[in-house]
Design an enzyme around this catalytic site. Structure first.
Site, short mmCIF file in Angstrom:
data_model
loop_
_atom_site.label_atom_id
_atom_site.label_comp_id
_atom_site.label_asym_id
_atom_site.label_seq_id
_atom_site.Cartn_x
_atom_site.Cartn_y
_atom_site.Cartn_z
CG ASP A 166 10.52 19.87 48.98
OD1 ASP A 166 9.39 19.68 48.50
OD2 ASP A 166 11.33 19.10 49.06
CG ASP B 141 13.27 21.40 52.46
OD1 ASP B 141 13.43 22.51 51.44
OD2 ASP B 141 13.64 20.12 52.07
CG ASP C 127 18.97 20.35 51.31
OD1 ASP C 127 18.44 20.29 50.15
OD2 ASP C 127 18.76 19.64 52.29
NE ARG D 201 14.46 14.27 47.81
CZ ARG D 201 14.49 13.78 46.65
NH1 ARG D 201 14.93 12.35 46.49
NH2 ARG D 201 14.63 14.49 45.71
N GLY E 115 15.08 19.74 42.01
CA GLY E 115 13.65 19.89 41.53
C GLY E 115 13.25 21.29 40.98
NE ARG F 251 15.94 15.53 42.25
CZ ARG F 251 15.70 16.45 43.16
NH1 ARG F 251 16.36 17.16 43.52
NH2 ARG F 251 14.12 16.74 43.07
CB THR G 164 12.96 23.74 46.94
OG1 THR G 164 12.18 22.51 47.36
CG2 THR G 164 13.41 24.16 48.12
O1 F6P Z 1 12.53 18.78 46.33
C1 F6P Z 1 11.39 19.06 45.57
C2 F6P Z 1 10.62 17.66 45.30
O2 F6P Z 1 9.49 17.84 44.56
C3 F6P Z 1 10.44 16.89 46.74
O3 F6P Z 1 9.23 17.22 47.21
C4 F6P Z 1 10.19 15.54 46.05
O4 F6P Z 1 10.58 14.56 47.07
C5 F6P Z 1 11.48 15.40 44.79
O5 F6P Z 1 11.66 16.71 44.67
C6 F6P Z 1 11.23 14.62 43.94
O6 F6P Z 1 12.08 14.69 42.93
P1 F6P Z 1 12.35 13.96 41.46
O7 F6P Z 1 11.27 14.71 40.54
O8 F6P Z 1 13.70 14.18 41.17
O9 F6P Z 1 11.78 12.50 41.79
#
Ligand code: F6P
Length: 325
Positions: A130, A132, A105, A174, A13, A74, A128
């Protein structure tokens, strides 16, 4: 000795501050004699050989931009062993000496796998929203995201208070509750639900009724994305049908607005220091590490360690109910 050729890419992300990190890598790298190649669209860009030689001008006027100018993705192909081997082959063909990857991660897991088939240097930078990632107090993008979310929660509070409503607000994260907890504290939420702590929703429902009896005019329950959606919809229905509760209940899912926007001063600071430090580590011959920040000091953390679970602040979590009396 030839100048080292270093690839840089963003993966997973996007996060505000990724551009600031890229700018630092490119300029510090070139200033110190490296050849910096941007790889567009993350790991996918290795397969596509989407390489761009960077100059100091390629990163002009981007420090304030959200998202990432070199795109991110991704990449499923990189989850497979053959994919990793193929990527290693491409990196050898193009004579890369090292890679700097900005991501979370999953991105670092990719670097750990790549190390098995490629001898170039690999350095990760935590990027990120997050927050995390184990081994760093903060990740690039988190500070901006929580500011954005707090602004939205303040607005929801206005309408919640005017109509006397309960709002269940889902925020990103997430697998983790870092965003939920910090914005919950920052907006004075009555409850924060995170995947790290299983809560008894019956008890939450009782606390909502008690809050109404104490003449509270609105209830904000911040819910991390990692908490089951099913549980939240069921809980919302339960509150709607709860005897004695006059407040209406609404669910609000904030979604991707949380990921965009110009990076905060703190994120620009963190991104610039981590980007420059990643270059310094490459020059020193380091590999298999993430650069991070602990207690305001720059640190190196072995990539394998970054795969551990980072804990949320249990003290902050423990004071939420007292602050909502
Ligand atoms: O990892 C960052 C994040 O924004 C998470 O908080 C979320 O779950 C995920 O990415 C969403 O990813 P995508 O935009 O690929 O659906």
């Amino acid at each position: 000795m030839k100048n080292k050729k270093i690839g840089v890419f963003c993966s997973g992300g996007d996060a505000p501050g990724m551009n600031a990190a890229l700018r630092a890598i490119v300029r510090r790298g070139i200033a110190r004699g490296l050849k910096i190649i941007a790889i567009h669209r993350g790991y996918q860009g290795i397969f596509d050989e989407a390489f761009e030689k960077m100059t100091p001008r390629s990163v002009g006027n981007i420090i304030q931009l959200g998202g990432t100018i070199i795109k991110t993705a991704r990449c499923k192909r990189f989850y497979e062993e053959e994919g990793v081997q193929e990527a290693a082959e491409i990196l050898r063909k193009h004579e890369f000496d090292g890679l700097i990857a900005i991501g979370g991660d999953g991105t670092f897991r990719g670097l750990i796998e790549l190390k098995k088939y490629w001898t170039g240097q690999v350095v990760g930078i935590p990027g990120t929203i997050d927050n995390d990632i184990f081994g760093t107090d903060y990740t690039i993008g988190f500070d901006t995201a929580i500011d954005t979310v707090i602004q939205m929660l303040d607005r929801i509070r206005d309408t919640a208070e005017s109509h006397q409503r309960v709002f269940l607000v889902e925020v990103m994260g997430r697998y983790s509750g870092f965003i939920a907890l910090e914005v919950g504290i920052g907006c004075g939420a009555e409850e924060v639900l995170v995947p790290e702590h299983v809560v008894d929703l019956e008890k939450v429902a009782r606390r909502v009724i008690e809050a109404q009896k104490r003449e509270k005019k609105s209830i904000i329950i911040v819910v991390a994305e990692g908490v089951s959606k099913n549980d939240i919809f069921n809980f919302s229905n339960k509150l709607t049908n709860q005897e004695g509760l006059e407040f209406q209940t609404h669910i609000s899912i904030l979604g991707h607005v949380q990921r965009g926007g110009s990076p905060s001063a703190l994120d620009r600071w963190l991104a610039t220091r981590l980007g420059s430090f990643a270059v310094d580590c490459i020059l020193d011959g380091d590999t298999g590490i993430m650069v991070g920040e602990q207690n305001h000091q720059l640190v190196q953390v072995p990539l394998e360690e970054t795969q551990k679970k980072k804990s949320i602040d249990t003290y902050a979590f423990s004071i939420i109910h007292d602050l909502a009396i």
